[in-house]
Design a protein around this motif. Structure first.
Motif, mmCIF file in Angstrom:
data_model
loop_
_atom_site.group_PDB
_atom_site.id
_atom_site.type_symbol
_atom_site.label_atom_id
_atom_site.label_comp_id
_atom_site.label_asym_id
_atom_site.label_seq_id
_atom_site.Cartn_x
_atom_site.Cartn_y
_atom_site.Cartn_z
ATOM 1 N N VAL A 298 -13.105 -12.409 2.227
ATOM 2 C CA VAL A 298 -11.886 -13.078 2.666
ATOM 3 C C VAL A 298 -10.829 -12.005 2.873
ATOM 4 O O VAL A 298 -10.514 -11.249 1.942
ATOM 5 C CB VAL A 298 -11.405 -14.112 1.628
ATOM 6 N N VAL A 299 -10.287 -11.918 4.064
ATOM 7 C CA VAL A 299 -9.400 -10.804 4.392
ATOM 8 C C VAL A 299 -8.097 -10.840 3.602
ATOM 9 O O VAL A 299 -7.418 -9.820 3.446
ATOM 10 C CB VAL A 299 -9.110 -10.783 5.908
ATOM 11 N N LEU A 300 -7.736 -12.004 3.055
ATOM 12 C CA LEU A 300 -6.510 -12.078 2.260
ATOM 13 C C LEU A 300 -6.584 -11.156 1.045
ATOM 14 O O LEU A 300 -5.553 -10.738 0.518
ATOM 15 C CB LEU A 300 -6.247 -13.522 1.820
ATOM 16 N N LYS A 306 -4.371 -8.371 -5.367
ATOM 17 C CA LYS A 306 -3.801 -8.635 -6.684
ATOM 18 C C LYS A 306 -3.463 -7.346 -7.407
ATOM 19 O O LYS A 306 -2.538 -7.292 -8.214
ATOM 20 C CB LYS A 306 -4.787 -9.465 -7.501
ATOM 21 N N ASP A 307 -4.244 -6.308 -7.137
ATOM 22 C CA ASP A 307 -4.004 -5.006 -7.752
ATOM 23 C C ASP A 307 -3.976 -3.941 -6.659
ATOM 24 O O ASP A 307 -4.770 -3.966 -5.732
ATOM 25 C CB ASP A 307 -5.115 -4.660 -8.758
ATOM 26 N N GLY A 308 -3.073 -3.022 -6.773
ATOM 27 C CA GLY A 308 -3.016 -1.930 -5.815
ATOM 28 C C GLY A 308 -2.118 -2.241 -4.632
ATOM 29 O O GLY A 308 -1.600 -3.354 -4.479
ATOM 30 N N PRO A 309 -1.939 -1.266 -3.747
ATOM 31 C CA PRO A 309 -1.025 -1.411 -2.607
ATOM 32 C C PRO A 309 -1.621 -2.270 -1.494
ATOM 33 O O PRO A 309 -2.829 -2.507 -1.441
ATOM 34 C CB PRO A 309 -0.846 0.039 -2.132
ATOM 35 N N ASN A 310 -0.748 -2.737 -0.624
ATOM 36 C CA ASN A 310 -1.161 -3.474 0.571
ATOM 37 C C ASN A 310 -1.754 -2.469 1.559
ATOM 38 O O ASN A 310 -1.045 -1.681 2.170
ATOM 39 C CB ASN A 310 0.042 -4.184 1.183
#
Length: 369
Positions: A298-300, A306-310
């Motif tokens: 799921v690309v979301l 939830k963890d780490g950068p976008n």
């Protein structure tokens, strides 16, 4: 200009078990209502939906009896506003958070749903700035620079780990995700062979223009033989961007090399008919004997980790922007924008399940004075 006090809204009337019912009967899936627009509180803004995203995954969100723990987002139940992503215009706001939104900005909304007007929070869980390159239509934030484009990117890069010289089959190749997969795999990654599968001769011609080496119409009587002929050396990977047919899946699995990889991000053939029923029993043995790896994603998880950068802002967005600017990817004919009055929103969405769209299907709402 006076602000609106009421808005039309589409809500779930009857959660579907099989095919959706897109009319105004007692059995209709959706119901049209007229409702007051809430007062704007601090940290909120009033927006007007301009462009509405149409995505096959929405069908899964409204499935009757679906368990929340089996979804990646909250299910949409009877009585709820139909959920979607949209591009909206800010009409008014009360925000002291410094997020920088202002009246007349275009925003990417996650919570406005099938409403003409909506009051949404200004935080990133509800609304984001529209992120597209300069001189690109904001509608691309729903397609190439949105969920479909980033699905193609991370499906190829992270899930399949496709590399130069690999061969690939893509299902639903003329869809919002599939057309990007074809272009990116062939022109950016430099795949040796890209085979696109779609549902009409016209779509086959289009995806060949996009870069597919071979395009196959799965509705053709000769499709099974055509696929075998096109994969005499078998293929390294399969990007199942829509599972357009369980029949197609059964034909593709035996054409993948030993230790091949499969990325699965959709199941459009099962969204309206035979929901939840298995389709791959005849070829499951091929997965075992040929040591195939299948990974759903799921690309979301990449867009909103939830963890780490976008990672999208630093990886997918600049990479796809560069490909667009070089001409490796095109938006021409990749957006199917249908302008309709608000009352016809469900009808346009229904086109997803009949194969009527090419590329990303977007509803443009007629202007509301």
């Amino acid at each position: 200009m006076s602000l609106p006090t009421h808005t039309p809204v589409w809500r779930i009337k009857n959660s579907p078990e099989n095919s959706v019912v897109l009319d105004f009967s007692d059995n209709a899936t959706f119901a049209l209502t007229e409702e007051p627009v809430p007062q704007i509180e601090d940290g909120e803004m009033l927006v007007e939906n301009l462009y509405i995203s149409n995505d096959p995954a929405q069908r899964g969100w409204i499935q009757k009896g679906v368990l929340p723990e089996r979804l990646y987002t909250a299910p949409v139940r009877e009585g709820d506003v139909m959920a979607t992503h949209s591009i909206a215009r800010v009409l008014a706001l009360k925000d002291n958070t410094g997020r920088g939104f202002k009246v007349n900005d275009f925003v990417y909304c996650l919570t406005a749903g099938w409403r003409r007007y909506a009051v949404v929070k200004t935080d990133p869980s509800a609304c984001l700035p529209v992120m597209v390159p300069e001189n690109v239509s904001p509608t691309a934030a729903l397609g190439l620079f949105g969920v479909p484009g980033f699905t193609a990117y991370y499906g190829l890069r992270d899930i399949l780990k496709l590399k130069e010289g690999d061969s690939l089959i893509v299902s639903a190749a003329a869809g919002a995700v599939g057309n990007v997969v074809v272009q990116y795999a062939k022109k950016v990654i430099k795949a040796k062979k890209v085979i696109g599968i779609t549902g009409s001769d016209e779509k086959c011609q289009w995806i060949k223009e996009l870069g597919a080496d071979i395009a196959l119409n799965y509705k053709s009587d000769t499709f099974p033989r055509d696929l075998i002929d096109a994969t005499s050396d078998f293929v390294d990977a399969y990007f199942d961007s829509g599972c357009i047919s369980g029949f197609v899946l059964d034909q593709v699995i035996p054409r993948i090399k030993q230790n091949g990889r499969i990325a699965a991000c959709g199941a459009i053939s099962g969204y309206n008919k035979n929901v939840g029923k298995p389709t791959m029993g005849t070829t499951w043995v091929e997965v075992v004997t040929n040591r195939l790896s299948i990974q759903g994603f799921v690309v979301l998880d990449f867009m909103f980790p939830k963890d780490g950068p976008n990672r999208v802002a630093t990886e997918a967005f600049p990479d796809i922007t560069g490909a667009l600017q070089r001409g490796d990817i095109t938006l021409e004919r990749a957006e199917d924008i249908v302008e309709v009055p608000f009352i016809d929103i469900p009808k346009v969405w229904g086109r997803l399940f009949t194969g009527a769209n090419t590329g990303k299907l977007v509803t443009k709402l007629t202007y509301s004075a």
